[in-house]
Design a protein around this motif. Structure first.
Motif, PDB file in Angstrom:
ATOM      1  N   ALA A  18     -16.183   5.759  -9.083  1.00  0.00           N
ATOM      2  CA  ALA A  18     -17.200   6.698  -8.587  1.00  0.00           C
ATOM      3  C   ALA A  18     -16.798   7.262  -7.223  1.00  0.00           C
ATOM      4  CB  ALA A  18     -18.548   5.995  -8.508  1.00  0.00           C
ATOM      5  N   GLY A  19     -16.254   6.403  -6.364  1.00  0.00           N
ATOM      6  CA  GLY A  19     -15.882   6.854  -5.023  1.00  0.00           C
ATOM      7  C   GLY A  19     -14.726   7.841  -5.060  1.00  0.00           C
ATOM      8  N   THR A  20     -13.792   7.603  -5.967  1.00  0.00           N
ATOM      9  CA  THR A  20     -12.602   8.454  -6.032  1.00  0.00           C
ATOM     10  C   THR A  20     -12.950   9.827  -6.611  1.00  0.00           C
ATOM     11  OG1 THR A  20     -11.214   6.509  -6.155  1.00  0.00           O
ATOM     12  CG2 THR A  20     -10.240   8.540  -6.967  1.00  0.00           C
ATOM     13  N   LEU A  21     -13.850   9.824  -7.622  1.00  0.00           N
ATOM     14  CA  LEU A  21     -14.316  11.112  -8.158  1.00  0.00           C
ATOM     15  C   LEU A  21     -15.094  11.865  -7.090  1.00  0.00           C
ATOM     16  CD1 LEU A  21     -15.567  10.027 -11.715  1.00  0.00           C
ATOM     17  CD2 LEU A  21     -13.412  11.171 -11.134  1.00  0.00           C
ATOM     18  N   LYS A  22     -15.981  11.142  -6.420  1.00  0.00           N
ATOM     19  CA  LYS A  22     -16.870  11.773  -5.435  1.00  0.00           C
ATOM     20  C   LYS A  22     -16.094  12.467  -4.312  1.00  0.00           C
ATOM     21  CE  LYS A  22     -20.284  10.353  -1.935  1.00  0.00           C
ATOM     22  NZ  LYS A  22     -21.283  11.417  -2.054  1.00  0.00           N
ATOM     23  N   TYR A  23     -15.112  11.766  -3.745  1.00  0.00           N
ATOM     24  CA  TYR A  23     -14.420  12.301  -2.560  1.00  0.00           C
ATOM     25  C   TYR A  23     -13.166  13.103  -2.907  1.00  0.00           C
ATOM     26  CZ  TYR A  23     -17.613   9.655   0.347  1.00  0.00           C
ATOM     27  OH  TYR A  23     -18.748   9.189   0.965  1.00  0.00           O
ATOM     28  N   GLY A  24     -12.810  13.138  -4.183  1.00  0.00           N
ATOM     29  CA  GLY A  24     -11.632  13.907  -4.562  1.00  0.00           C
ATOM     30  C   GLY A  24     -10.333  13.254  -4.125  1.00  0.00           C
ATOM     31  N   HIS A  25     -10.328  11.930  -4.041  1.00  0.00           N
ATOM     32  CA  HIS A  25      -9.093  11.247  -3.652  1.00  0.00           C
ATOM     33  C   HIS A  25      -8.101  11.240  -4.809  1.00  0.00           C
ATOM     34  CE1 HIS A  25     -10.900   9.985   0.016  1.00  0.00           C
ATOM     35  NE2 HIS A  25     -11.675   9.059  -0.503  1.00  0.00           N
ATOM     36  N   GLU A  26      -6.821  11.216  -4.441  1.00  0.00           N
ATOM     37  CA  GLU A  26      -5.802  11.057  -5.482  1.00  0.00           C
ATOM     38  C   GLU A  26      -5.351   9.612  -5.580  1.00  0.00           C
ATOM     39  OE1 GLU A  26      -2.907  13.988  -4.515  1.00  0.00           O
ATOM     40  OE2 GLU A  26      -4.257  15.586  -5.214  1.00  0.00           O
ATOM     41  N   ASP A  27      -5.616   8.853  -4.542  1.00  0.00           N
ATOM     42  CA  ASP A  27      -5.226   7.444  -4.493  1.00  0.00           C
ATOM     43  C   ASP A  27      -6.515   6.631  -4.349  1.00  0.00           C
ATOM     44  OD1 ASP A  27      -4.281   4.938  -3.868  1.00  0.00           O
ATOM     45  OD2 ASP A  27      -2.875   5.609  -2.306  1.00  0.00           O
ATOM     46  N   VAL A  28      -6.767   5.782  -5.352  1.00  0.00           N
ATOM     47  CA  VAL A  28      -7.985   4.968  -5.345  1.00  0.00           C
ATOM     48  C   VAL A  28      -8.077   4.120  -4.065  1.00  0.00           C
ATOM     49  CG1 VAL A  28      -9.173   3.075  -6.580  1.00  0.00           C
ATOM     50  CG2 VAL A  28      -8.154   4.955  -7.872  1.00  0.00           C
TER      51      VAL A  28
ATOM     52  N   GLY B 113       0.797  -1.223   0.000  1.00  0.00           N
ATOM     53  CA  GLY B 113       0.000   0.000   0.000  1.00  0.00           C
ATOM     54  C   GLY B 113       0.827   1.268   0.000  1.00  0.00           C
ATOM     55  N   THR B 114       2.091   1.189  -0.428  1.00  0.00           N
ATOM     56  CA  THR B 114       2.937   2.391  -0.409  1.00  0.00           C
ATOM     57  C   THR B 114       2.820   3.196  -1.712  1.00  0.00           C
ATOM     58  OG1 THR B 114       4.788   1.103  -1.229  1.00  0.00           O
ATOM     59  CG2 THR B 114       4.631   1.349   1.164  1.00  0.00           C
ATOM     60  N   GLN B 115       2.410   2.516  -2.784  1.00  0.00           N
ATOM     61  CA  GLN B 115       2.263   3.205  -4.085  1.00  0.00           C
ATOM     62  C   GLN B 115       0.799   3.551  -4.327  1.00  0.00           C
ATOM     63  OE1 GLN B 115       4.850   4.115  -6.037  1.00  0.00           O
ATOM     64  NE2 GLN B 115       6.059   3.288  -4.326  1.00  0.00           N
ATOM     65  N   PRO B 116       0.504   4.758  -4.832  1.00  0.00           N
ATOM     66  CA  PRO B 116      -0.893   5.092  -5.087  1.00  0.00           C
ATOM     67  C   PRO B 116      -1.506   4.210  -6.182  1.00  0.00           C
ATOM     68  CG  PRO B 116       0.556   6.951  -5.611  1.00  0.00           C
ATOM     69  CD  PRO B 116       1.427   5.849  -5.108  1.00  0.00           C
ATOM     70  N   VAL B 117      -2.783   3.890  -6.039  1.00  0.00           N
ATOM     71  CA  VAL B 117      -3.528   3.140  -7.059  1.00  0.00           C
ATOM     72  C   VAL B 117      -4.243   4.163  -7.924  1.00  0.00           C
ATOM     73  CG1 VAL B 117      -5.399   1.495  -7.456  1.00  0.00           C
ATOM     74  CG2 VAL B 117      -3.876   1.205  -5.473  1.00  0.00           C
ATOM     75  N   THR B 118      -4.069   4.051  -9.265  1.00  0.00           N
ATOM     76  CA  THR B 118      -4.694   5.043 -10.153  1.00  0.00           C
ATOM     77  C   THR B 118      -5.555   4.398 -11.232  1.00  0.00           C
ATOM     78  OG1 THR B 118      -2.702   5.062 -11.536  1.00  0.00           O
ATOM     79  CG2 THR B 118      -2.857   6.758  -9.811  1.00  0.00           C
ATOM     80  N   LEU B 119      -5.602   3.054 -11.274  1.00  0.00           N
ATOM     81  CA  LEU B 119      -6.375   2.366 -12.321  1.00  0.00           C
ATOM     82  C   LEU B 119      -7.609   1.694 -11.707  1.00  0.00           C
ATOM     83  CD1 LEU B 119      -3.252   1.109 -14.148  1.00  0.00           C
ATOM     84  CD2 LEU B 119      -5.149   2.222 -15.335  1.00  0.00           C
TER      85      LEU B 119
END
Ligand code: EPS
Length: 352
Positions: free
Chosen positions: A117-127, A102-108
């Motif tokens: 949908a969750g990542t767009l909704k909350y404005g996260h940079e890491d899925v 879990g040290t690298q951000p997930v982007t896919l």
């Protein structure tokens, strides 16, 4: 009344639950709760994660010497896998060099998961900030609380059991690095007539059960009794005639009429979609670059239908316990049982 608040990320330190609205004096059995947690972890097709976790419910408040106090029941289920994610899932800014998972951000984002949908909704940079809570890991707490609810409704003779009704071919799917879904059924016996109400949309027992089951990860459909099949029948074929003793020969209504339990078994089914984490990933888009790519591949289950049958059982137990608390009340379990007894003396219906 009965309410469950939960918190916890899949690879965080623990799952936390607070169950309020229990009467005092309810005997709980530690082994029974842990046995349900173990049942949830079983079933062919589960991820290797289940060899790491050995779920146990630790009770921190609301219980003394095995009996409820009538105060909030605090439950903790530790995530043993957190050890491997200490840096990546540290609640506070981590110290030292990145290590573990879990040290690298997930982007896919994975199609079918809450990732996009969750990542767009909350404005996260890491899925990962989405997927950790969206994960079905939290169903462990549903099951722990459900085991407590089963003990409560057991005091008035209600038993709840979940089973797998239908499931895709797990062996073939695993060989193809694919996933499958299925259908589970939950049956509750000994449910008295009169739980739930036709008075408002939110008080209907069928509406509550549907919401509870639909609230479980990966559930895409819910049926009460004969459900969708009823739509194709005539009224004379669909409804369950009322016989002396107020019993029925058939139970196409699934034990609920007008949003109220009618004294027959409550029967509900839930359809689970195939899990969205695929070892042969579907097409996706990198949220950082906007470029086409393939979805995240993470260790995952091939199927979790057997687990769902346990989680659905717990969810139905919770809703029946909630409706029973509303109907029979009582600060102590003796008061709760006395109200149930008095009600059965009033109505011309007896449990089988
Ligand atoms: C899940 C993905 C997998 C499952 C998890 C639910 O997690 P992991 O990537 O850590 O293996 O194992 O289920 C559980 C951990 C559990 O206890 O049921 C998901 O994405 O929903």
């Amino acid at each position: 009344m009965l309410h469950l608040a939960t918190a916890g990320e899949s690879h965080g330190p623990a799952l936390v639950g607070i169950l309020t609205g229990l009467p005092a004096g309810l005997s709980l059995d530690r082994e029974a709760i842990d046995a349900d947690l173990a049942r949830r972890q079983q079933g062919y097709g589960r991820s290797p994660r289940q060899r790491i976790e050995q779920d146990r419910a630790e009770i921190l408040a609301g219980l003394r010497h095995g009996r409820t106090l009538g105060t909030p029941l605090a439950i903790v289920v530790a995530n043993r896998d957190h050890e491997n994610w200490r840096w990546g899932m540290s609640p506070w800014p981590p110290e030292g060099e990145p290590e573990g998972k879990g040290t690298q951000p997930v982007t896919l984002p994975r199609p079918g998961h809450a990732d996009l949908a969750g990542t767009l909704k909350y404005g996260h940079e890491d899925v990962r900030n989405t997927l950790e809570r969206a994960s079905a890991r939290q169903t462990a707490m549903t099951v722990a609380a459900g085991a407590v609810c089963k003990a409560l409704v057991g005091e008035i003779g209600v038993e709840v059991a979940g089973s797998v009704a239908d499931m895709g071919d797990v062996d073939a799917a695993k060989a193809d690095r694919d996933t499958v879904g299925g259908v589970v059924e939950v049956r509750a016996t000994g449910v008295p007539p009169g739980l739930g109400s036709y008075a408002t949309r939110g008080s209907r027992l069928d509406a509550r059960l549907a919401a509870a089951l639909m609230g479980i990860q990966a559930v895409k459909g819910v049926e009460i009794g004969a459900g969708f099949e009823l739509a194709g029948l005539r009224g004379s074929e669909a409804h369950d005639e009322i016989l002396p003793g107020l019993r029925r020969e058939t139970n196409r209504a699934g034990g609920i009429e007008g949003g109220v339990s009618n004294g027959e078994d409550v029967v509900v089914r839930a359809a689970m979609k195939p899990l969205p984490t695929l070892m042969r990933p579907l097409r996706s888009v990198d949220l950082e670059t906007g470029e086409a790519g393939e979805a995240l591949v993470e260790r995952s289950d091939v199927a979790a239908v057997e687990a769902l049958s346990v989680v659905a059982e717990a969810s139905v137990a919770f809703e029946l316990a909630r409706a029973a608390r509303e109907k029979f009340g009582g600060d102590s379990v003796d008061d709760f049982k006395a109200a149930h007894r008095a009600y059965l003396e009033r109505i011309p219906w007896q449990p089988r």
